[in-house]
Design a protein around this motif. Structure first.
Motif, PDB file in Angstrom:
ATOM      1  N   ALA A 193       7.274 -67.343  70.883  1.00  0.00           N
ATOM      2  CA  ALA A 193       7.317 -68.457  69.930  1.00  0.00           C
ATOM      3  C   ALA A 193       8.375 -68.205  68.865  1.00  0.00           C
ATOM      4  CB  ALA A 193       5.961 -68.655  69.275  1.00  0.00           C
ATOM      5  N   PRO A 194       9.052 -69.265  68.383  1.00  0.00           N
ATOM      6  CA  PRO A 194      10.011 -69.085  67.292  1.00  0.00           C
ATOM      7  C   PRO A 194       9.324 -68.534  66.044  1.00  0.00           C
ATOM      8  CG  PRO A 194      10.245 -71.267  68.302  1.00  0.00           C
ATOM      9  CD  PRO A 194       8.988 -70.673  68.851  1.00  0.00           C
ATOM     10  N   VAL A 195       9.978 -67.582  65.388  1.00  0.00           N
ATOM     11  CA  VAL A 195       9.430 -67.001  64.162  1.00  0.00           C
ATOM     12  C   VAL A 195       9.710 -67.958  63.013  1.00  0.00           C
ATOM     13  CG1 VAL A 195       9.603 -65.077  62.540  1.00  0.00           C
ATOM     14  CG2 VAL A 195       9.720 -64.653  65.008  1.00  0.00           C
ATOM     15  N   PRO A 196       8.708 -68.336  62.225  1.00  0.00           N
ATOM     16  CA  PRO A 196       8.927 -69.285  61.127  1.00  0.00           C
ATOM     17  C   PRO A 196       9.833 -68.700  60.049  1.00  0.00           C
ATOM     18  CG  PRO A 196       6.707 -68.384  61.032  1.00  0.00           C
ATOM     19  CD  PRO A 196       7.289 -67.928  62.327  1.00  0.00           C
ATOM     20  N   ALA A 197      10.571 -69.558  59.398  1.00  0.00           N
ATOM     21  CA  ALA A 197      11.429 -69.123  58.305  1.00  0.00           C
ATOM     22  C   ALA A 197      10.580 -68.428  57.232  1.00  0.00           C
ATOM     23  CB  ALA A 197      12.151 -70.321  57.708  1.00  0.00           C
ATOM     24  N   GLY A 198      11.105 -67.345  56.686  1.00  0.00           N
ATOM     25  CA  GLY A 198      10.390 -66.573  55.676  1.00  0.00           C
ATOM     26  C   GLY A 198       9.704 -65.360  56.236  1.00  0.00           C
ATOM     27  N   ALA A 199       9.310 -65.391  57.516  1.00  0.00           N
ATOM     28  CA  ALA A 199       8.681 -64.227  58.144  1.00  0.00           C
ATOM     29  C   ALA A 199       9.759 -63.257  58.602  1.00  0.00           C
ATOM     30  CB  ALA A 199       7.812 -64.661  59.311  1.00  0.00           C
ATOM     31  N   ASP A 200       9.491 -61.975  58.467  1.00  0.00           N
ATOM     32  CA  ASP A 200      10.466 -60.980  58.933  1.00  0.00           C
ATOM     33  C   ASP A 200       9.839 -59.893  59.792  1.00  0.00           C
ATOM     34  OD1 ASP A 200       9.047 -59.744  56.930  1.00  0.00           O
ATOM     35  OD2 ASP A 200      10.806 -58.972  55.867  1.00  0.00           O
ATOM     36  N   ALA A 201       8.572 -60.103  60.236  1.00  0.00           N
ATOM     37  CA  ALA A 201       7.926 -59.141  61.127  1.00  0.00           C
ATOM     38  C   ALA A 201       6.700 -59.796  61.752  1.00  0.00           C
ATOM     39  CB  ALA A 201       7.530 -57.868  60.383  1.00  0.00           C
ATOM     40  N   VAL A 202       6.214 -59.158  62.832  1.00  0.00           N
ATOM     41  CA  VAL A 202       4.978 -59.597  63.487  1.00  0.00           C
ATOM     42  C   VAL A 202       4.096 -58.374  63.663  1.00  0.00           C
ATOM     43  CG1 VAL A 202       3.953 -60.500  65.616  1.00  0.00           C
ATOM     44  CG2 VAL A 202       6.035 -61.552  64.686  1.00  0.00           C
ATOM     45  N   ILE A 203       2.832 -58.494  63.259  1.00  0.00           N
ATOM     46  CA  ILE A 203       1.878 -57.423  63.494  1.00  0.00           C
ATOM     47  C   ILE A 203       0.922 -57.878  64.583  1.00  0.00           C
ATOM     48  CG2 ILE A 203       0.322 -58.194  61.639  1.00  0.00           C
ATOM     49  CD1 ILE A 203      -0.309 -55.148  61.215  1.00  0.00           C
ATOM     50  N   ARG A 204       0.608 -56.982  65.503  1.00  0.00           N
ATOM     51  CA  ARG A 204      -0.186 -57.336  66.679  1.00  0.00           C
ATOM     52  C   ARG A 204      -1.634 -57.665  66.306  1.00  0.00           C
ATOM     53  NH1 ARG A 204      -0.168 -52.437  70.338  1.00  0.00           N
ATOM     54  NH2 ARG A 204      -0.484 -51.435  68.306  1.00  0.00           N
ATOM     55  N   PHE A 205      -2.219 -58.543  67.150  1.00  0.00           N
ATOM     56  CA  PHE A 205      -3.620 -58.908  66.948  1.00  0.00           C
ATOM     57  C   PHE A 205      -4.520 -57.676  66.883  1.00  0.00           C
ATOM     58  CE2 PHE A 205      -2.936 -63.234  69.175  1.00  0.00           C
ATOM     59  CZ  PHE A 205      -2.792 -63.877  67.957  1.00  0.00           C
ATOM     60  N   GLU A 206      -4.233 -56.678  67.746  1.00  0.00           N
ATOM     61  CA  GLU A 206      -5.116 -55.527  67.859  1.00  0.00           C
ATOM     62  C   GLU A 206      -5.257 -54.750  66.544  1.00  0.00           C
ATOM     63  OE1 GLU A 206      -2.778 -55.625  71.823  1.00  0.00           O
ATOM     64  OE2 GLU A 206      -2.657 -56.493  69.811  1.00  0.00           O
TER      65      GLU A 206
END
Length: 400
Positions: free
Chosen positions: A123-136
């Motif tokens: 999925a495209p990363v929304p503007a303002g976000a700079d990282a993704v942390i996993r659900f786990e």
């Protein structure tokens, strides 16, 4: 572990001497003379699903960045790393879930401070976000609509930036590249439905000999089934060519001429049998009468007799009649000719260095290609003879 090309060069013989005369050619010199007659075939636009094993004729330049947008590499939550700077397992950073981002859809606005967006892989990363942390790693149990981030998240974590694979205008595949399944995937990823490739060479395969009959025919005294034709055709196809099966020519001038006439549209003609000293002269006589054919003796075992020349406008490589000798000579001389027509820049065989565990004496000056089985051990590669080394021992060839 068997090697892909089941022959290993060494300067040895398994018993009989390789007697060398002044007129004999070395393997490299014979190959050089043959390859001087070949060049890449014209380029044609081909659907990518039909281009497997072909060679790209022109550089492929991507018109978009790949990926074209920054996207998530994991299922998780898109966050602003500034909001997690002081987070720990004892004191998580609590962020309000403000939306969801799924593959194939535009994000719903930008990410505000103190918030997180539930995001799926791709999925495209929304503007303002700079990282993704996993659900786990997330605590979602405490309070609905909020998540607890138990650690500081690094900028760029689990994010694939736009252009990470290739920048717009970059050459993603160079001319001369051989197309494998991975290249087809890359072509599709940059939006290509067709690719310019050198077309497949049309290779006519002719077997000669009164004693040879097709499989499925009842054998009469003195007859053998045709193994060379199917084997050589399979080698042609394995190299990327299209074999044209001309069948078996009898040892008569009329039969040989009739089969040769069927090869007029071929890019290469391969024959087996009729090129050794002492072979029935009609095959050699017809070849020489119909074109410009040289009969060579090569410092190669098996595969010493070889013919090369032209029948009309079609180049011809004449292989020995014994099946293992025909196989080895094909690998050394016909294979690089086919790969050259395909536009390949490297036509050499892949090799590994191995320690031979069986004894092979060298009492001559020929390059011998023994059929072996290769295995990786803690001390490196080792090779054992796959069986008898006679030029008719197809069982050893199949075991190698």
């Amino acid at each position: 572990m068997s090697i892909a090309a089941p022959i290993v060069p060494n300067h040895a013989s398994t018993g009989r001497d390789c007697k060398v005369g002044a007129a004999m050619l070395g393997v490299d010199e014979a190959r050089r003379r043959i390859l001087n007659a070949f060049a890449p075939l014209p380029a044609t636009a081909t659907p990518i699903q039909d281009a497997l094993a072909l060679t790209i004729a022109e550089d492929v330049v991507t018109g978009i960045a790949l990926p074209p947008f920054t996207n998530s590499a994991m299922d998780g939550y898109a966050v602003r790393t500034f909001d997690t700077l002081t987070a720990s397992a004892a004191r998580p950073a609590w962020l309000k879930v403000s939306g969801q981002a799924t593959a194939g859809h535009e994000p719903e606005g930008s990410l505000e401070p103190g918030c997180a967006v539930r995001i799926m892989t791709g999925a495209p990363v929304p503007a303002g976000a700079d990282a993704v942390i996993r659900f786990e790693e997330i605590d979602e149990a405490s309070e609905h609509g909020w998540i607890g981030v138990p650690r500081s998240v690094r900028p760029g974590e689990n994010i694939r930036p736009a252009g990470e694979v290739a920048r717009q205008g970059e050459i993603v595949l160079a001319a001369g590249s051989r197309i494998r399944p991975a290249e087809i995937g890359l072509l599709a990823a940059v939006g290509r439905t067709h690719v310019a490739v050198h077309r497949r060479p049309r290779v006519a395969v002719l077997v000669t000999g009164d004693e040879v009959v097709d499989a499925g025919t009842a054998l009469q005294p003195g007859q053998i089934w045709n193994s060379n034709g199917p084997m050589i055709a399979a080698q042609v196809r394995h190299c990327g060519g299209d074999p044209i099966m001309l069948g078996v020519a009898r040892d008569t001038a009329g039969s040989v001429r009739a089969r040769l006439a069927e090869s007029a549209d071929a890019d290469l003609m391969i024959t087996t049998g009729g090129v050794s000293v002492g072979d029935f002269d009609v095959v050699k006589d017809v070849l020489q009468a119909e074109g410009r054919i040289d009969l060579w003796q090569i410092r190669l075992k098996p595969g010493k007799p070889l013919a090369f020349g032209w029948v009309g406008n079609t180049p011809l490589v004449g292989l020995p009649g014994n099946p293992v000798a025909a196989y080895v000579a094909f690998v050394q001389f016909a294979r690089p000719a086919i790969l050259t027509m395909l536009g390949c820049r490297d036509v050499s065989m892949p090799t590994v260095q191995a320690r031979l565990l069986d004894r092979i004496e060298n009492r001559g000056d020929c390059e011998q290609y023994a059929r072996v089985q290769v295995e990786m051990t803690s001390a490196g590669y080792v090779a054992r003879l796959a069986g008898g080394q006679g030029s008719g021992m197809l069982t050893s060839l199949a075991k190698s």
